[in-house]
Design a protein around this motif. Structure first.
Motif, PDB file in Angstrom:
ATOM      1  N   PRO A   1       0.803  -1.222   0.000  1.00  0.00           N
ATOM      2  CA  PRO A   1       0.000   0.000   0.000  1.00  0.00           C
ATOM      3  C   PRO A   1       0.835   1.272   0.000  1.00  0.00           C
ATOM      4  O   PRO A   1       0.414   2.296  -0.542  1.00  0.00           O
ATOM      5  N   VAL A   2       2.044   1.198   0.580  1.00  0.00           N
ATOM      6  CA  VAL A   2       2.938   2.361   0.553  1.00  0.00           C
ATOM      7  C   VAL A   2       3.381   2.628  -0.879  1.00  0.00           C
ATOM      8  O   VAL A   2       3.367   3.775  -1.348  1.00  0.00           O
ATOM      9  N   ARG A   3       3.776   1.570  -1.578  1.00  0.00           N
ATOM     10  CA  ARG A   3       4.207   1.713  -2.973  1.00  0.00           C
ATOM     11  C   ARG A   3       3.080   2.288  -3.835  1.00  0.00           C
ATOM     12  O   ARG A   3       3.297   3.208  -4.635  1.00  0.00           O
ATOM     13  N   GLU A   4       1.866   1.774  -3.650  1.00  0.00           N
ATOM     14  CA  GLU A   4       0.740   2.263  -4.444  1.00  0.00           C
ATOM     15  C   GLU A   4       0.365   3.693  -4.070  1.00  0.00           C
ATOM     16  O   GLU A   4      -0.016   4.491  -4.928  1.00  0.00           O
ATOM     17  N   ALA A   5       0.491   4.028  -2.781  1.00  0.00           N
ATOM     18  CA  ALA A   5       0.196   5.394  -2.332  1.00  0.00           C
ATOM     19  C   ALA A   5       1.172   6.389  -2.943  1.00  0.00           C
ATOM     20  O   ALA A   5       0.790   7.477  -3.380  1.00  0.00           O
ATOM     21  N   ILE A   6       2.443   5.999  -3.003  1.00  0.00           N
ATOM     22  CA  ILE A   6       3.455   6.880  -3.588  1.00  0.00           C
ATOM     23  C   ILE A   6       3.187   7.085  -5.075  1.00  0.00           C
ATOM     24  O   ILE A   6       3.377   8.185  -5.615  1.00  0.00           O
ATOM     25  N   LYS A   7       2.694   6.048  -5.753  1.00  0.00           N
ATOM     26  CA  LYS A   7       2.326   6.204  -7.166  1.00  0.00           C
ATOM     27  C   LYS A   7       1.186   7.221  -7.321  1.00  0.00           C
ATOM     28  O   LYS A   7       1.181   8.026  -8.258  1.00  0.00           O
ATOM     29  N   LEU A   8       0.208   7.158  -6.402  1.00  0.00           N
ATOM     30  CA  LEU A   8      -0.879   8.146  -6.431  1.00  0.00           C
ATOM     31  C   LEU A   8      -0.335   9.556  -6.253  1.00  0.00           C
ATOM     32  O   LEU A   8      -0.740  10.490  -6.961  1.00  0.00           O
ATOM     33  N   LEU A   9       0.573   9.716  -5.302  1.00  0.00           N
ATOM     34  CA  LEU A   9       1.130  11.040  -5.026  1.00  0.00           C
ATOM     35  C   LEU A   9       2.021  11.511  -6.168  1.00  0.00           C
ATOM     36  O   LEU A   9       2.098  12.719  -6.427  1.00  0.00           O
ATOM     37  N   GLU A  10       2.669  10.592  -6.855  1.00  0.00           N
ATOM     38  CA  GLU A  10       3.464  10.977  -8.025  1.00  0.00           C
ATOM     39  C   GLU A  10       2.548  11.507  -9.124  1.00  0.00           C
ATOM     40  O   GLU A  10       2.856  12.514  -9.778  1.00  0.00           O
ATOM     41  N   ALA A  11       1.400  10.862  -9.307  1.00  0.00           N
ATOM     42  CA  ALA A  11       0.441  11.320 -10.315  1.00  0.00           C
ATOM     43  C   ALA A  11      -0.100  12.708  -9.982  1.00  0.00           C
ATOM     44  O   ALA A  11      -0.394  13.504 -10.878  1.00  0.00           O
ATOM     45  N   GLU A  12      -0.229  12.997  -8.694  1.00  0.00           N
ATOM     46  CA  GLU A  12      -0.727  14.307  -8.265  1.00  0.00           C
ATOM     47  C   GLU A  12       0.363  15.374  -8.275  1.00  0.00           C
ATOM     48  O   GLU A  12       0.063  16.562  -8.231  1.00  0.00           O
ATOM     49  N   GLY A  13       1.633  14.949  -8.296  1.00  0.00           N
ATOM     50  CA  GLY A  13       2.726  15.898  -8.313  1.00  0.00           C
ATOM     51  C   GLY A  13       3.369  16.168  -6.966  1.00  0.00           C
ATOM     52  O   GLY A  13       4.248  17.023  -6.857  1.00  0.00           O
TER      53      GLY A  13
END
Length: 211
Positions: free
Chosen positions: A44-56
């Motif tokens: 979930p940490v890895r997936e959360a970081i991907k979400l935050l990367e998409a948001e900038g």
């Protein structure tokens, strides 16, 4: 309010931490360390970081770790204008949906922000500021608009603005004005208070900023 997945809850924790300055600009977000700190698995940490990367909010998501995105002052004037437009839409939509429970939670957050401001606890004020706005905007039930607002937040210098002398006290007063308008369901007063809140912090920061 819809159920959040594990990665969404972790993303919210990290987003709050970045906005509050707990994770400074340019710092690394290491998945294993975060998973241990939060008490979850790496997935979930890895997936959360991907979400935050998409948001900038972060750059360079990989096994080597992501980096909290730096601040670019040259883009911020446009961001302020977009924030006022989109957050006005969210706050008006929320006004019709806020329940007595929501208002009670906002009153409690306002009490907390005033206490933190008295103690000059800047990190606490930034965290509560985030929770105050997030609670209102989630109530609007406009997830795509909120997604774009979060993208703007990723590029906004909340951490730097709240370092200004007495800014947290002024922000507390601005929140009180917003809360008062929400309680009496006054659309016009609410829009004025929100836009003044967004504009005031940026204007104060711009006046003090040096490269």
């Amino acid at each position: 309010m819809r159920h959040q997945t594990k990665e969404e809850r972790v993303a919210d924790y990290l987003r709050e931490g970045i906005i509050s300055g707990r994770f400074p600009r340019g710092s690394k977000l290491k998945q294993a360390e975060l998973a241990e700190k939060i008490g979850t698995s790496i997935t979930p940490v890895r997936e959360a970081i991907k979400l935050l990367e998409a948001e900038g909010f972060v750059l360079g998501s990989s096994h080597r770790g992501a980096v909290v995105a730096p601040f670019d002052i040259h883009a911020t004037e446009e961001i302020v204008d977009l924030r006022m437009m989109l957050e006005s839409k969210l706050v008006l939509a929320a006004l019709a949906r806020l329940t007595p429970q929501h208002l009670e939670e906002l009153r409690e957050l306002q009490r907390q922000i005033e206490e933190a401001a008295k103690k000059d606890d800047r990190e606490a004020v930034r965290v509560i500021n985030y929770r105050f706005h997030e609670l209102i905007y989630m109530a609007a039930e406009l997830p795509q608009t909120l997604r774009f607002v979060r993208i703007l937040w990723a590029r906004y210098p909340f951490d730097l603005i709240n370092r200004l002398d007495n800014r947290i006290e002024r922000a507390s007063i601005e929140h009180r004005e917003m809360l008062s308008a929400l309680i009496v369901r006054d659309e016009a007063a609410l829009l004025v208070a929100l836009r003044m809140h967004i504009r005031a912090g940026w204007d104060e920061f711009k006046a003090s900023y040096t490269d």
